[in-house]
Design a protein around this motif. Structure first.
Motif, PDB file in Angstrom:
ATOM      1  N   ARG A   1       4.856  -1.844 -21.091  1.00 20.08           N
ATOM      2  CA  ARG A   1       3.622  -2.558 -20.763  1.00 20.08           C
ATOM      3  C   ARG A   1       2.712  -1.695 -19.878  1.00 20.08           C
ATOM      4  O   ARG A   1       3.146  -1.126 -18.896  1.00 20.08           O
TER       5      ARG A   1
ATOM      6  N   SER B   1      12.456  -1.399 -22.878  1.00 19.45           N
ATOM      7  CA  SER B   1      12.254  -2.831 -22.647  1.00 19.45           C
ATOM      8  C   SER B   1      10.756  -3.121 -22.550  1.00 19.45           C
ATOM      9  O   SER B   1       9.944  -2.197 -22.492  1.00 19.45           O
TER      10      SER B   1
ATOM     11  N   SER C   1       9.030  -4.214 -20.034  1.00 21.58           N
ATOM     12  CA  SER C   1       8.386  -3.661 -18.832  1.00 21.58           C
ATOM     13  C   SER C   1       8.311  -2.129 -18.859  1.00 21.58           C
ATOM     14  O   SER C   1       7.464  -1.538 -18.186  1.00 21.58           O
ATOM     15  N   ASP C   2       9.171  -1.492 -19.653  1.00 21.16           N
ATOM     16  CA  ASP C   2       9.071  -0.027 -19.806  1.00 21.16           C
ATOM     17  C   ASP C   2       7.756   0.384 -20.473  1.00 21.16           C
ATOM     18  O   ASP C   2       7.243   1.468 -20.226  1.00 21.16           O
TER      19      ASP C   2
ATOM     20  N   ASP D   1      -3.399  -6.693 -20.566  1.00 20.37           N
ATOM     21  CA  ASP D   1      -2.311  -5.715 -20.616  1.00 20.37           C
ATOM     22  C   ASP D   1      -2.113  -5.304 -22.077  1.00 20.37           C
ATOM     23  O   ASP D   1      -2.473  -6.052 -22.989  1.00 20.37           O
TER      24      ASP D   1
ATOM     25  N   SER E   1       8.455 -12.524 -21.283  1.00 18.98           N
ATOM     26  CA  SER E   1       7.195 -12.332 -20.558  1.00 18.98           C
ATOM     27  C   SER E   1       5.963 -12.963 -21.178  1.00 18.98           C
ATOM     28  O   SER E   1       4.901 -12.976 -20.567  1.00 18.98           O
TER      29      SER E   1
END
Ligand SMILES: Nc1ncnc2c1ncn2[C@@H]1O[C@H](COP(=O)(O)OP(=O)(O)O)[C@@H](O)[C@H]1O
Ligand SMILES: [Mg+2]
Length: 257
Positions: A74, A69, A71-72, A83, A115
């Motif tokens: 970033r 995903s 967030s996995d 980022d 996001s």
């Protein structure tokens, strides 16, 4: 609302990655929050943002395979305003997975929905091809920045790129979305070579006001910075190339207003 910009040209060595990292760094200098997405297997943008290749497991390509995903993958960088979604070399089977995906053109688009609005700008460093990954980048973008090297045959291949942009524009219309040519960026101009200026004129005649006023000069400091794995705007803030990327960032922000 984030503005998503792809930096694309299927020709290698025209300054895509250099533009992506220095524009990210210069936009952050203007207090903008930036997400930089590295879509090139060479992972140069990732490395140049100071991210060690051994320091992460999953890359953006795992997202394309639907095995990770947002967030996995970033990663935060030394600059709190930047980022990165990193790339990794030697990821196998990505194209096959994309081809088999029922929503193959929209994988990156979907990944960003959740996001992207945490950021002012999302910059996508595209690979040197017009394949599935670049199509995904363009489908996810509001605009495309096209770096063009001020050298012989600069126009070569641009027709193909513009055809791809048109194709994506047609597909995006269905969702009432658009993809603009945000700007054409002239890069690596050598002041000592007359033919460089001929290219500048040629590109300006063709693309008119789409061409950014800022022209990036050829400057050895720029390639040296790559060697140290930092943007030139950090490595040598007062150098010619650094100042030109800072100027470009202001132009990018102005076009957005
Ligand atoms: N303005 C510049 N002056 C001198 N060298 C540059 C400049 N911009 C890029 N380079 C160098 O040219 C090479 C290709 O640039 P790069 O940004 O990697 O292109 P691309 O991503 O389009 O393949 C790199 O070695 C880079 O350091
Ligand atoms: Mg590159």
């Amino acid at each position: 609302m984030a503005l998503v910009l792809s930096i694309a040209n299927q020709k290698g060595g025209v300054g895509k990655t250099t533009t992506a990292i220095n524009l990210a760094s210069s936009l952050a200098d203007l207090e903008k929050k930036v997400l930089l997405i590295d879509l090139d297997y060479q992972a140069n943008a990732t490395t140049c943002m100071g991210i060690n290749r051994g320091s992460f497991n999953k890359s953006v390509f795992d997202c394309f395979k639907r095995e990770a995903s947002f967030s996995d993958v970033r990663i935060k960088t030394a600059n709190p305003l930047i980022d990165v979604l990193p790339a990794k070399t030697m990821v196998e089977g990505v194209d096959e997975k994309i081809i088999a995906d029922s929503n193959r053109d929209f994988i990156l688009y979907e990944l960003l929905q959740e996001s992207k609005n945490e950021y002012d700008y999302v910059l996508i460093d595209c690979p040197p091809s017009l394949g599935y990954i670049t199509i995904n980048a363009l489908m996810a973008s509001d605009g495309v920045i096209v770096p063009v090297q001020c050298e012989f045959l600069a126009m070569d291949g641009l027709t193909q790129l513009l055809n791809t942009v048109r194709l994506v524009q047609t597909k995006k219309k269905v969702n009432r979305e658009n993809l603009t040519i945000y700007g054409v960026l002239l890069t690596m101009l050598d002041n000592r070579v007359n033919s460089g200026f001929q290219i500048v004129n040629e590109i300006k005649t063709y693309f008119k006001e789409k061409v950014f006023q800022t022209i990036i000069p050829r400057n050895i400091t720029c390639s040296n910075a790559t060697f140290y794995g930092v943007p030139v705007t950090v490595y040598s803030p007062k150098s010619k190339s650094s100042l030109s990327y800072k100027k470009l960032a202001k132009e990018v922000v102005t076009r957005d207003e």
